[in-house]
Design a protein around this motif. Structure first.
Motif, PDB file in Angstrom:
ATOM      1  N   ARG A  86      41.124  37.034  33.371  1.00 34.35           N
ATOM      2  CA  ARG A  86      41.800  38.302  33.050  1.00 34.35           C
ATOM      3  C   ARG A  86      41.247  39.440  33.893  1.00 34.35           C
ATOM      4  N   GLU A  87      39.939  39.478  34.055  1.00 30.63           N
ATOM      5  CA  GLU A  87      39.318  40.526  34.871  1.00 30.63           C
ATOM      6  C   GLU A  87      39.742  40.394  36.323  1.00 30.63           C
ATOM      7  N   TYR A  88      39.792  39.163  36.789  1.00 30.64           N
ATOM      8  CA  TYR A  88      40.229  38.926  38.176  1.00 30.64           C
ATOM      9  C   TYR A  88      41.664  39.405  38.372  1.00 30.64           C
ATOM     10  N   GLY A  89      42.523  39.108  37.387  1.00 26.44           N
ATOM     11  CA  GLY A  89      43.912  39.547  37.483  1.00 26.44           C
ATOM     12  C   GLY A  89      44.034  41.058  37.488  1.00 26.44           C
ATOM     13  N   ARG A  90      43.236  41.735  36.653  1.00 24.28           N
ATOM     14  CA  ARG A  90      43.282  43.195  36.617  1.00 24.28           C
ATOM     15  C   ARG A  90      42.821  43.806  37.937  1.00 24.28           C
ATOM     16  N   VAL A  91      41.752  43.253  38.482  1.00 23.01           N
ATOM     17  CA  VAL A  91      41.244  43.774  39.754  1.00 23.01           C
ATOM     18  C   VAL A  91      42.262  43.552  40.868  1.00 23.01           C
ATOM     19  N   LEU A  92      42.824  42.349  40.920  1.00 22.20           N
ATOM     20  CA  LEU A  92      43.795  42.049  41.957  1.00 22.20           C
ATOM     21  C   LEU A  92      45.034  42.921  41.827  1.00 22.20           C
ATOM     22  N   ASN A  93      45.493  43.126  40.594  1.00 20.49           N
ATOM     23  CA  ASN A  93      46.679  43.948  40.353  1.00 20.49           C
ATOM     24  C   ASN A  93      46.420  45.404  40.757  1.00 20.49           C
ATOM     25  N   ALA A  94      45.217  45.906  40.422  1.00 21.61           N
ATOM     26  CA  ALA A  94      44.878  47.277  40.784  1.00 21.61           C
ATOM     27  C   ALA A  94      44.776  47.451  42.297  1.00 21.61           C
ATOM     28  N   TYR A  95      44.248  46.440  42.974  1.00 19.31           N
ATOM     29  CA  TYR A  95      44.125  46.516  44.435  1.00 19.31           C
ATOM     30  C   TYR A  95      45.492  46.493  45.102  1.00 19.31           C
ATOM     31  N   VAL A  96      46.386  45.616  44.608  1.00 16.72           N
ATOM     32  CA  VAL A  96      47.732  45.526  45.192  1.00 16.72           C
ATOM     33  C   VAL A  96      48.488  46.840  45.001  1.00 16.72           C
ATOM     34  N   LYS A  97      48.331  47.503  43.844  1.00 15.49           N
ATOM     35  CA  LYS A  97      49.025  48.761  43.584  1.00 15.49           C
ATOM     36  C   LYS A  97      48.380  49.955  44.287  1.00 15.49           C
ATOM     37  N   GLY A  98      47.220  49.727  44.946  1.00 18.82           N
ATOM     38  CA  GLY A  98      46.554  50.797  45.662  1.00 18.82           C
ATOM     39  C   GLY A  98      45.713  51.693  44.785  1.00 18.82           C
ATOM     40  N   MET A  99      45.435  51.252  43.546  1.00 16.89           N
ATOM     41  CA  MET A  99      44.652  52.072  42.628  1.00 16.89           C
ATOM     42  C   MET A  99      43.164  52.036  42.942  1.00 16.89           C
ATOM     43  N   ILE A 100      42.689  50.949  43.586  1.00 20.19           N
ATOM     44  CA  ILE A 100      41.292  50.855  44.000  1.00 20.19           C
ATOM     45  C   ILE A 100      41.247  50.378  45.442  1.00 20.19           C
ATOM     46  N   SER A 101      40.123  50.664  46.101  1.00 25.04           N
ATOM     47  CA  SER A 101      39.957  50.260  47.495  1.00 25.04           C
ATOM     48  C   SER A 101      39.470  48.824  47.569  1.00 25.04           C
ATOM     49  N   GLU A 102      39.472  48.276  48.796  1.00 29.63           N
ATOM     50  CA  GLU A 102      39.001  46.917  48.989  1.00 29.63           C
ATOM     51  C   GLU A 102      37.523  46.798  48.638  1.00 29.63           C
ATOM     52  N   ALA A 103      36.744  47.834  49.002  1.00 26.20           N
ATOM     53  CA  ALA A 103      35.310  47.805  48.703  1.00 26.20           C
ATOM     54  C   ALA A 103      35.074  47.796  47.202  1.00 26.20           C
ATOM     55  N   GLU A 104      35.864  48.608  46.453  1.00 19.92           N
ATOM     56  CA  GLU A 104      35.711  48.623  44.994  1.00 19.92           C
ATOM     57  C   GLU A 104      36.101  47.283  44.388  1.00 19.92           C
ATOM     58  N   ALA A 105      37.146  46.666  44.949  1.00 17.63           N
ATOM     59  CA  ALA A 105      37.556  45.359  44.446  1.00 17.63           C
ATOM     60  C   ALA A 105      36.475  44.323  44.660  1.00 17.63           C
ATOM     61  N   GLU A 106      35.850  44.339  45.829  1.00 18.74           N
ATOM     62  CA  GLU A 106      34.784  43.380  46.117  1.00 18.74           C
ATOM     63  C   GLU A 106      33.588  43.572  45.196  1.00 18.74           C
ATOM     64  N   GLN A 107      33.325  44.831  44.775  1.00 22.28           N
ATOM     65  CA  GLN A 107      32.200  45.078  43.875  1.00 22.28           C
ATOM     66  C   GLN A 107      32.474  44.578  42.464  1.00 22.28           C
ATOM     67  N   ARG A 108      33.740  44.640  42.066  1.00 20.63           N
ATOM     68  CA  ARG A 108      34.084  44.238  40.704  1.00 20.63           C
ATOM     69  C   ARG A 108      34.316  42.742  40.570  1.00 20.63           C
ATOM     70  N   LEU A 109      34.764  42.082  41.632  1.00 24.38           N
ATOM     71  CA  LEU A 109      35.062  40.645  41.550  1.00 24.38           C
ATOM     72  C   LEU A 109      33.846  39.781  41.260  1.00 24.38           C
ATOM     73  N   PRO A 110      32.687  40.042  41.869  1.00 18.79           N
ATOM     74  CA  PRO A 110      31.520  39.190  41.542  1.00 18.79           C
ATOM     75  C   PRO A 110      31.175  39.227  40.066  1.00 18.79           C
ATOM     76  N   ARG A 111      31.356  40.395  39.430  1.00 14.81           N
ATOM     77  CA  ARG A 111      31.072  40.465  37.991  1.00 14.81           C
ATOM     78  C   ARG A 111      32.051  39.608  37.196  1.00 14.81           C
ATOM     79  N   ALA A 112      33.302  39.579  37.648  1.00 14.89           N
ATOM     80  CA  ALA A 112      34.289  38.739  36.968  1.00 14.89           C
ATOM     81  C   ALA A 112      33.966  37.264  37.179  1.00 14.89           C
ATOM     82  N   ALA A 113      33.464  36.905  38.351  1.00 19.63           N
ATOM     83  CA  ALA A 113      33.137  35.502  38.648  1.00 19.63           C
ATOM     84  C   ALA A 113      31.989  35.020  37.791  1.00 19.63           C
ATOM     85  N   ARG A 114      31.067  35.943  37.473  1.00 18.05           N
ATOM     86  CA  ARG A 114      29.938  35.529  36.624  1.00 18.05           C
ATOM     87  C   ARG A 114      30.373  35.306  35.181  1.00 18.05           C
TER      88      ARG A 114
END
Length: 424
Positions: free
Chosen positions: A396-424
């Motif tokens: 769910r966290e991965y989907g939210r991050v990906l959806n926010a990145y596609v809509k331009g709500m967050i930058s690529e750098a912010e997405a990369e920072q949030r994805l590792p937390r979702a992977a854990r």
């Protein structure tokens, strides 16, 4: 809001690894427009659409569908799921049974008509592609180049597709094999001599009679390979895919379909010697292959000296004798003693009967099995449930991050920072 599962695939022919990311981005944008929440993503990298066998991504998607982890699968096009008519129809049938509809960015909601048409188009595409590949390979052979595979004695020329050069050291071994066979030695004796001289074989650990003798129907083997006679023979076999396992298998083509072209620059064996060897072979070969009989311990017995398998040596009346295959085929094992397989089978069966009659031994086995089974599976249900909850949260966290990145709500750098937390 319905949950969507994205699926992406690319083949290994004209596409690159980037194709997965492009397809995911396209499907994510489509999900956003359809007001669907991206719950999970599945993909298969460098996997052909000719079969679903070996495609972990699509198989995992089907498992997730049965577990109710998403409501709608989204693909770029239906041929991303499969180009095989049976597989595509099977996926559609199983998902429809679960109440799940397939959506494709380019095709919309999938129905039975689309599935039938897309399956047919995909199958025709694969057939057309195979014909074009074969046509290209035929052109390579006409130019005196190799259409695939590397025979012993040759090496590919760097930077020149299909061109081969002769390796002098290996060519000398090929010539030695032909000369020794023409002088009367058997393939097994020749293999034994090569092993005694520590000469590396084309593949494996040692030379064998089969490596030298080859398969007469396929034209394989050192003694039958036309390339040593300055000829390239192509289209001896064709490949088919097992519909159950997905594995490719070779089938022999009729000799009338074989294509032969001169390649004198690749000759290693003089024409007279090659002809003499192959004229001698039919007199020493049984044209009718003998069917192998399966025994109780077939494939289980091993040589005590080298660890190789055992094969039938001969039959004396009704008694079958076996011998070390390595000693038989290559003379590279010192254990040449034959064993009566009937006596071995009788000894094994007697031993099993004796142990099965020992009630104390059976009770000990059952107790040990139950203890080990309890250790392995105790507490596994609870741990599996916790792992499933963590996985769902991460998805769910991965989907939210990906959806926010596609809509331009967050930058690529912010997405990369949030994805590792979702992977854990």
């Amino acid at each position: 809001m319905k949950r969507a599962a994205l699926y992406a695939r690319y083949s290994s022919d004209l596409q690159t690894d980037r194709s997965i990311e492009d397809q995911v981005a396209l499907c994510s944008d489509y999900a956003a427009k359809q007001q669907l929440t991206v719950a999970t993503v599945f993909h298969d990298r460098a996997r052909s659409g000719a079969s679903i066998m070996g495609r972990d991504g699509v198989l995992s998607m089907m498992d997730a569908a049965r577990d109710g982890l998403f409501d709608v699968p989204i693909v770029e096009a239906l041929d991303r799921l499969s180009r095989d008519q049976e597989d595509l129809a099977g996926i559609y049938k199983r998902l429809t049974h679960l109440g799940i509809e397939i959506r494709a960015v380019h095709d919309g909601r999938a129905d039975i008509v689309q599935i039938g048409i897309r399956g047919l188009v995909g199958a025709l595409y694969l057939q057309d592609l195979a014909q074009k590949v074969r046509r290209g390979m035929a052109g390579v052979v006409r130019d005196g180049r190799s259409a695939g595979g590397k025979a012993y004695g040759y090496a590919p020329v760097p930077g020149k597709l299909g061109e081969l050069s002769i390796l002098p050291e290996e060519a000398a071994i090929v010539l030695r094999i032909f000369e020794e066979y023409a002088a009367g030695r058997t393939p097994r004796d020749i293999a034994g001599g090569l092993n005694d001289d520590n000469i590396a074989p084309p593949r494996g650990r040692y030379w064998s009679g089969g490596t030298i003798n080859g398969n007469p129907k396929r034209g394989y083997g050192i003694l039958q390979n036309a390339i040593y006679d300055g000829r390239i023979v192509w289209n001896r076999v064709h490949m088919v895919k097992d519909p159950d396992s997905g594995r490719r298998q070779s089938r022999v083509n009729p000799k009338s379909e074989w294509q032969e072209h001169a390649a004198e620059h690749l000759r290693i064996v003089p024409a007279e010697l090659f002809a003499a060897v192959n004229n001698r072979k039919p007199r020493n070969r049984c044209e009718t292959p003998q069917r192998k009989n399966t025994r109780l311990l077939s494939g289980l017995l091993r040589c005590g000296a080298c660890g190789s398998g055992m094969s039938v040596k001969d039959k004396m009346g009704r008694l079958t004798r076996i011998v070390c295959t390595r000693a038989k085929e290559s003379r590279s094992c010192t254990n040449t003693r034959p064993y009566a397989v009937d006596h071995i089978e009788a000894t094994v069966l007697d031993g099993l009967r004796a142990r099965l009659n020992d009630k104390a031994l059976i009770d000990h086995y059952v107790a040990a099995y139950n203890d080990e089974h309890q250790k392995l599976y105790s507490g596994q249900g609870a741990s599996r449930e916790k792992a499933a909850q963590r996985l769902d949260a991460a998805k769910r966290e991965y989907g939210r991050v990906l959806n926010a990145y596609v809509k331009g709500m967050i930058s690529e750098a912010e997405a990369e920072q949030r994805l590792p937390r979702a992977a854990r």
